[in-house]
Design a protein around this motif. Structure first.
Motif, PDB file in Angstrom:
ATOM      1  N   LYS A 151       1.475  -1.039  -0.102  1.00 41.34           N
ATOM      2  CA  LYS A 151       0.258  -0.471   0.308  1.00 41.34           C
ATOM      3  C   LYS A 151       0.899   0.813   0.302  1.00 41.34           C
ATOM      4  O   LYS A 151       2.212   1.673   0.452  1.00 41.34           O
ATOM      5  N   ARG A 152      -0.091   2.209  -0.467  1.00 44.38           N
ATOM      6  CA  ARG A 152       1.299   3.665  -0.857  1.00 44.38           C
ATOM      7  C   ARG A 152      -0.031   4.548  -0.119  1.00 44.38           C
ATOM      8  O   ARG A 152      -1.018   4.417   0.164  1.00 44.38           O
ATOM      9  N   ILE A 153       0.826   5.484   0.609  1.00 47.22           N
ATOM     10  CA  ILE A 153       0.256   5.876   1.993  1.00 47.22           C
ATOM     11  C   ILE A 153       0.968   7.318   1.754  1.00 47.22           C
ATOM     12  O   ILE A 153       2.153   7.558   2.594  1.00 47.22           O
ATOM     13  N   LEU A 154      -0.287   7.979   1.574  1.00 44.96           N
ATOM     14  CA  LEU A 154       0.319   9.491   2.053  1.00 44.96           C
ATOM     15  C   LEU A 154      -0.544   9.937   3.633  1.00 44.96           C
ATOM     16  O   LEU A 154      -1.545   9.987   3.743  1.00 44.96           O
ATOM     17  N   ILE A 160       1.980   8.451  13.188  1.00 46.44           N
ATOM     18  CA  ILE A 160       1.261   7.669  12.287  1.00 46.44           C
ATOM     19  C   ILE A 160       2.137   7.210  11.078  1.00 46.44           C
ATOM     20  O   ILE A 160       1.526   5.643  10.632  1.00 46.44           O
ATOM     21  N   ALA A 161       2.852   8.134  10.758  1.00 42.20           N
ATOM     22  CA  ALA A 161       3.571   7.662   9.693  1.00 42.20           C
ATOM     23  C   ALA A 161       4.294   6.659   9.758  1.00 42.20           C
ATOM     24  O   ALA A 161       4.749   5.995   9.170  1.00 42.20           O
ATOM     25  N   LEU A 162       5.260   6.499  11.115  1.00 41.04           N
ATOM     26  CA  LEU A 162       6.371   5.322  11.685  1.00 41.04           C
ATOM     27  C   LEU A 162       5.519   4.700  12.010  1.00 41.04           C
ATOM     28  O   LEU A 162       6.094   3.866  11.207  1.00 41.04           O
ATOM     29  N   ARG A 163       4.252   4.235  12.053  1.00 36.40           N
ATOM     30  CA  ARG A 163       2.992   3.059  12.489  1.00 36.40           C
ATOM     31  C   ARG A 163       3.158   2.143  11.581  1.00 36.40           C
ATOM     32  O   ARG A 163       3.546   0.950  11.252  1.00 36.40           O
ATOM     33  N   LEU A 164       2.671   3.311   9.929  1.00 38.44           N
ATOM     34  CA  LEU A 164       2.183   2.578   8.863  1.00 38.44           C
ATOM     35  C   LEU A 164       3.281   2.099   8.210  1.00 38.44           C
ATOM     36  O   LEU A 164       3.358   1.129   7.871  1.00 38.44           O
ATOM     37  N   SER A 165       4.615   3.123   8.799  1.00 39.32           N
ATOM     38  CA  SER A 165       5.941   2.337   8.035  1.00 39.32           C
ATOM     39  C   SER A 165       6.512   1.369   8.784  1.00 39.32           C
ATOM     40  O   SER A 165       6.679   0.078   7.454  1.00 39.32           O
ATOM     41  N   LYS A 166       6.125   1.085   9.676  1.00 37.35           N
ATOM     42  CA  LYS A 166       6.390   0.004  10.550  1.00 37.35           C
ATOM     43  C   LYS A 166       5.875  -1.438  10.642  1.00 37.35           C
ATOM     44  O   LYS A 166       6.060  -2.773  10.203  1.00 37.35           O
ATOM     45  N   TYR A 167       4.459  -1.196   9.824  1.00 44.88           N
ATOM     46  CA  TYR A 167       3.326  -2.119   9.239  1.00 44.88           C
ATOM     47  C   TYR A 167       3.248  -2.224   7.917  1.00 44.88           C
ATOM     48  O   TYR A 167       2.856  -2.410   7.338  1.00 44.88           O
ATOM     49  N   LYS A 168       4.274  -2.073   7.484  1.00 50.85           N
ATOM     50  CA  LYS A 168       5.031  -2.561   5.751  1.00 50.85           C
ATOM     51  C   LYS A 168       4.246  -1.611   4.638  1.00 50.85           C
ATOM     52  O   LYS A 168       4.568  -1.633   3.874  1.00 50.85           O
ATOM     53  N   GLY A 169       3.730  -0.555   5.206  1.00 53.54           N
ATOM     54  CA  GLY A 169       3.002   0.689   3.940  1.00 53.54           C
ATOM     55  C   GLY A 169       4.515   1.320   3.298  1.00 53.54           C
ATOM     56  O   GLY A 169       5.698   1.237   4.414  1.00 53.54           O
ATOM     57  N   GLN A 170       3.976   1.747   1.741  1.00 54.93           N
ATOM     58  CA  GLN A 170       5.359   2.803   1.339  1.00 54.93           C
ATOM     59  C   GLN A 170       4.674   3.779   1.682  1.00 54.93           C
ATOM     60  O   GLN A 170       3.710   4.856   1.787  1.00 54.93           O
ATOM     61  N   VAL A 171       5.130   4.582   2.853  1.00 50.63           N
ATOM     62  CA  VAL A 171       4.441   5.880   3.923  1.00 50.63           C
ATOM     63  C   VAL A 171       5.135   7.112   2.973  1.00 50.63           C
ATOM     64  O   VAL A 171       6.315   7.333   2.614  1.00 50.63           O
ATOM     65  N   PHE A 172       4.710   8.019   2.313  1.00 48.76           N
ATOM     66  CA  PHE A 172       4.966   9.684   1.846  1.00 48.76           C
ATOM     67  C   PHE A 172       4.613  10.351   2.730  1.00 48.76           C
ATOM     68  O   PHE A 172       3.160  10.617   2.864  1.00 48.76           O
ATOM     69  N   ALA A 173       5.888  11.174   3.766  1.00 48.78           N
ATOM     70  CA  ALA A 173       5.360  11.788   4.587  1.00 48.78           C
ATOM     71  C   ALA A 173       5.315  13.711   4.302  1.00 48.78           C
ATOM     72  O   ALA A 173       6.640  13.423   3.814  1.00 48.78           O
TER      73      ALA A 173
END
Length: 244
Positions: free
Chosen positions: A8-11, A23-36
């Motif tokens: 998942k790509r997440i902004l 939120i960004a750190l947690r979503l990345s921890k759960y393996k999402g590709q995070v755009f901050a």
């Protein structure tokens, strides 16, 4: 509950500090590709130093056209958190046009702008998606010296509901969360005075303010498929404040 955002790509907007950062750190921890996204490069640098997998985006959300170009450049986005916000805490009689415009530009107009780009692309791709708007208990109840802020969060909650109505048929869910006070840097602006803070705590049945993780957890849940039938909800995270 096992939640995984792999693929998942997440902004996340306003991701440079406070709730957005966590939120960004947690979503990345759960393996999402995070755009901050943040307008402050130093905050983004600090975030990427903690988690180099996160992709930083430095833009001022008040700039409508530049924001559109930047968000379009990172499409597709599967999940979105509209977290960016400002708080101008001024008595109603003293509030200025500049404070009004700043607050609504960031708290409402930016969420509208970013969501419009992301949702249009979801529909074009015929893909489901989820958006969570970070609102506030101030969107549901009047708070002293918060006239402009309260209005902006009420507007964000109504944007949440109208978006949910219109894009739900495309299997795109829109929800918001409404935390009580969280003692981030923004929270400290309005509630660092212990007497004032205690007056608010006295109205919260659980008898305390919220921790950041207590906001992050519901956001993660609402983004995930575990909440697949929740759409158009404005979820209080307020320890019962609105129940009193």
């Amino acid at each position: 509950m096992n939640i995984n955002f792999e693929g998942k790509r997440i902004l996340v907007t306003g991701a440079g500090q406070g709730i957005g950062k966590e939120i960004a750190l947690r979503l990345s921890k759960y393996k999402g590709q995070v755009f901050a996204l943040s307008k402050t490069k130093q905050n983004l640098d600090n975030l990427v130093a903690i988690d180099p997998k996160i992709q930083p985006i430095c833009v001022d959300l008040r700039d409508w056209n530049t924001t559109r170009k930047v968000v379009q450049s990172i499409l597709p986005i599967d999940l979105l958190v509209n977290n960016a916000a400002v708080a101008c805490l001024t008595p109603f009689l003293d509030a200025t046009p500049n404070e009004f415009d700043l607050t609504f530009d960031v708290n409402v107009k930016a969420a509208f702008n970013v969501s419009q780009i992301v949702v249009k692309n979801m529909i074009e791709r015929k893909c489901s998606g989820s958006i969570v708007n970070i609102s506030s208990q101030a969107g549901q109840v009047a708070l002293k010296d918060h006239a402009v802020y309260c209005m902006s969060k009420a507007a964000l909650d109504m944007l949440t509901k109208t978006m949910a109505l219109e894009v739900g048929p495309h299997n795109i869910r829109i929800n918001s969360v409404g935390p009580t006070v969280v003692m981030t840097e923004m929270g400290k602006l309005g509630w660092s005075d212990s007497q004032k803070a205690q007056s608010m705590i006295n109205k919260i049945p659980l008898g305390r303010f919220a921790d950041v993780d207590e906001v992050v957890d519901p956001v993660v849940y609402l983004l995930s498929d575990r909440s697949s039938m929740i759409n158009g909800a404005c979820l209080p995270i307020d320890g019962g404040f609105l129940a009193t």
